[in-house]
Design a protein around this motif. Structure first.
Motif, PDB file in Angstrom:
ATOM      1  N   GLY A  66       0.802  -1.218   0.000  1.00 42.91           N
ATOM      2  CA  GLY A  66       0.000   0.000   0.000  1.00 42.91           C
ATOM      3  C   GLY A  66       0.837   1.270   0.000  1.00 42.91           C
ATOM      4  O   GLY A  66       0.401   2.305  -0.482  1.00 42.91           O
ATOM      5  N   ARG A  67       2.046   1.181   0.515  1.00 43.06           N
ATOM      6  CA  ARG A  67       2.925   2.344   0.575  1.00 43.06           C
ATOM      7  C   ARG A  67       4.004   2.320  -0.496  1.00 43.06           C
ATOM      8  O   ARG A  67       4.785   3.259  -0.620  1.00 43.06           O
ATOM      9  CB  ARG A  67       3.591   2.414   1.952  1.00 43.06           C
ATOM     10  CG  ARG A  67       2.633   2.738   3.064  1.00 43.06           C
ATOM     11  CD  ARG A  67       3.303   2.539   4.412  1.00 43.06           C
ATOM     12  NE  ARG A  67       2.461   2.948   5.511  1.00 43.06           N
ATOM     13  CZ  ARG A  67       1.498   2.219   6.036  1.00 43.06           C
ATOM     14  NH1 ARG A  67       1.248   1.020   5.549  1.00 43.06           N
ATOM     15  NH2 ARG A  67       0.771   2.669   7.033  1.00 43.06           N
ATOM     16  N   GLY A  68       4.078   1.220  -1.232  1.00 42.95           N
ATOM     17  CA  GLY A  68       5.109   1.107  -2.263  1.00 42.95           C
ATOM     18  C   GLY A  68       6.511   1.057  -1.681  1.00 42.95           C
ATOM     19  O   GLY A  68       7.439   1.643  -2.240  1.00 42.95           O
ATOM     20  N   ILE A  69       6.672   0.368  -0.538  1.00 41.91           N
ATOM     21  CA  ILE A  69       7.975   0.292   0.124  1.00 41.91           C
ATOM     22  C   ILE A  69       8.401  -1.173   0.292  1.00 41.91           C
ATOM     23  O   ILE A  69       7.616  -2.084   0.065  1.00 41.91           O
ATOM     24  CB  ILE A  69       7.952   1.001   1.497  1.00 41.91           C
ATOM     25  CG1 ILE A  69       6.883   0.398   2.401  1.00 41.91           C
ATOM     26  CG2 ILE A  69       7.752   2.492   1.325  1.00 41.91           C
ATOM     27  CD1 ILE A  69       6.840   0.991   3.800  1.00 41.91           C
ATOM     28  N   GLN A  70       9.642  -1.363   0.699  1.00 41.81           N
ATOM     29  CA  GLN A  70      10.193  -2.704   0.856  1.00 41.81           C
ATOM     30  C   GLN A  70       9.661  -3.398   2.096  1.00 41.81           C
ATOM     31  O   GLN A  70       9.358  -2.767   3.106  1.00 41.81           O
ATOM     32  CB  GLN A  70      11.709  -2.645   1.014  1.00 41.81           C
ATOM     33  CG  GLN A  70      12.465  -2.371  -0.240  1.00 41.81           C
ATOM     34  CD  GLN A  70      13.965  -2.480   0.024  1.00 41.81           C
ATOM     35  OE1 GLN A  70      14.441  -2.147   1.091  1.00 41.81           O
ATOM     36  NE2 GLN A  70      14.682  -2.967  -0.969  1.00 41.81           N
ATOM     37  N   LEU A  71       9.596  -4.730   1.996  1.00 41.80           N
ATOM     38  CA  LEU A  71       9.316  -5.563   3.149  1.00 41.80           C
ATOM     39  C   LEU A  71      10.608  -6.302   3.475  1.00 41.80           C
ATOM     40  O   LEU A  71      11.208  -6.930   2.603  1.00 41.80           O
ATOM     41  CB  LEU A  71       8.193  -6.564   2.857  1.00 41.80           C
ATOM     42  CG  LEU A  71       7.824  -7.405   4.070  1.00 41.80           C
ATOM     43  CD1 LEU A  71       6.350  -7.264   4.362  1.00 41.80           C
ATOM     44  CD2 LEU A  71       8.199  -8.832   3.859  1.00 41.80           C
ATOM     45  N   HIS A  72      11.055  -6.192   4.704  1.00 39.63           N
ATOM     46  CA  HIS A  72      12.294  -6.825   5.147  1.00 39.63           C
ATOM     47  C   HIS A  72      11.916  -7.768   6.283  1.00 39.63           C
ATOM     48  O   HIS A  72      11.705  -7.337   7.412  1.00 39.63           O
ATOM     49  CB  HIS A  72      13.285  -5.755   5.626  1.00 39.63           C
ATOM     50  CG  HIS A  72      14.590  -6.299   6.066  1.00 39.63           C
ATOM     51  ND1 HIS A  72      15.627  -6.509   5.189  1.00 39.63           N
ATOM     52  CD2 HIS A  72      15.021  -6.679   7.281  1.00 39.63           C
ATOM     53  CE1 HIS A  72      16.651  -6.998   5.860  1.00 39.63           C
ATOM     54  NE2 HIS A  72      16.307  -7.100   7.135  1.00 39.63           N
ATOM     55  N   ALA A  73      11.777  -9.062   5.978  1.00 42.27           N
ATOM     56  CA  ALA A  73      11.330 -10.036   6.977  1.00 42.27           C
ATOM     57  C   ALA A  73      12.449 -10.389   7.940  1.00 42.27           C
ATOM     58  O   ALA A  73      13.592 -10.586   7.543  1.00 42.27           O
ATOM     59  CB  ALA A  73      10.823 -11.287   6.281  1.00 42.27           C
ATOM     60  N   LEU A  74      12.107 -10.471   9.231  1.00 40.21           N
ATOM     61  CA  LEU A  74      13.066 -10.803  10.279  1.00 40.21           C
ATOM     62  C   LEU A  74      12.715 -12.158  10.878  1.00 40.21           C
ATOM     63  O   LEU A  74      11.548 -12.449  11.128  1.00 40.21           O
ATOM     64  CB  LEU A  74      13.032  -9.755  11.392  1.00 40.21           C
ATOM     65  CG  LEU A  74      13.222  -8.307  10.980  1.00 40.21           C
ATOM     66  CD1 LEU A  74      13.025  -7.397  12.170  1.00 40.21           C
ATOM     67  CD2 LEU A  74      14.600  -8.109  10.393  1.00 40.21           C
ATOM     68  N   HIS A  75      13.736 -12.961  11.130  1.00 39.31           N
ATOM     69  CA  HIS A  75      13.537 -14.266  11.765  1.00 39.31           C
ATOM     70  C   HIS A  75      14.756 -14.543  12.633  1.00 39.31           C
ATOM     71  O   HIS A  75      15.868 -14.663  12.129  1.00 39.31           O
ATOM     72  CB  HIS A  75      13.365 -15.354  10.696  1.00 39.31           C
ATOM     73  CG  HIS A  75      13.431 -16.757  11.218  1.00 39.31           C
ATOM     74  ND1 HIS A  75      12.603 -17.221  12.207  1.00 39.31           N
ATOM     75  CD2 HIS A  75      14.229 -17.792  10.882  1.00 39.31           C
ATOM     76  CE1 HIS A  75      12.895 -18.491  12.452  1.00 39.31           C
ATOM     77  NE2 HIS A  75      13.877 -18.859  11.667  1.00 39.31           N
TER      78      HIS A  75
END
Length: 174
Positions: A124-133
């Motif tokens: 929705g914001r046109g930004i990156q998703l950086h998944a953390l685990h």
């Protein structure tokens, strides 16, 4: 069932701060916002996001989930949970542009509601998703006399990356 964003405030002067973020999210997602004063509802099946106030004013007398209770609600919820810390940001503080969404998740037991919310926020914001685990070495590594050999660590790390990849696979990347 329609989805809803719920903000749990304690009725103090901080209530505006606690409601501001979910109100913005509700408008971005075209979802209704429900503001509650006191404990969160028991049934969160239709909840897209739950916002809890962690201020000192939220104690047993107000019924708000704070401290360990808030973290218990977070652990038990399938929806995205936002915990508002006991920090007041001055109104005059400049707004910062959000450049990425970084959901933390347990790849062995993924919280699908939180992942779905994070992907929606990023798209929705046109930004990156950086998944953390976060993960830890297997217990057998503690017994190794000279530390963890690079080959073993690399194998375990590759396995964890694969778990995270598998957990995120159902969500389309655009």
């Amino acid at each position: 069932m329609s989805r809803v964003i719920i903000a749990c405030a304690n009725g103090t002067g901080r209530s505006h701060t606690v409601v501001e973020r979910p109100a913005h999210e509700a408008s971005l997602r075209d979802l209704p916002l429900e503001v509650r004063y006191g404990s969160p509802p028991n049934d969160l099946r239709t909840t897209a996001m739950l916002v809890l106030d962690l201020s000192a004013a939220g104690d047993d007398t107000t019924g708000l989930a704070t401290g360990q209770a808030a973290f218990a609600v977070t652990a038990a919820s399938a929806c995205a949970v936002v915990l508002i810390p006991d920090v007041v940001v001055p109104v005059a503080a400049p707004a910062r542009r959000v450049t990425q969404v970084a959901p933390g998740n347990d790849a062995r037991h993924p919280a699908e509601g939180a992942i779905d919310f994070a992907f929606g926020a990023a798209q929705g914001r046109g930004i990156q998703l950086h998944a953390l685990h976060a993960w830890e070495l297997p217990s057998c590594a503690a017994g190794l006399p000279f530390g963890v050999p690079e080959d073993n660590r690399g194998t375990w790390e590759d396995h964890e990356v694969q778990l995270l990849t598998d957990a995120l696979r159902p969500w389309p990347v655009k």
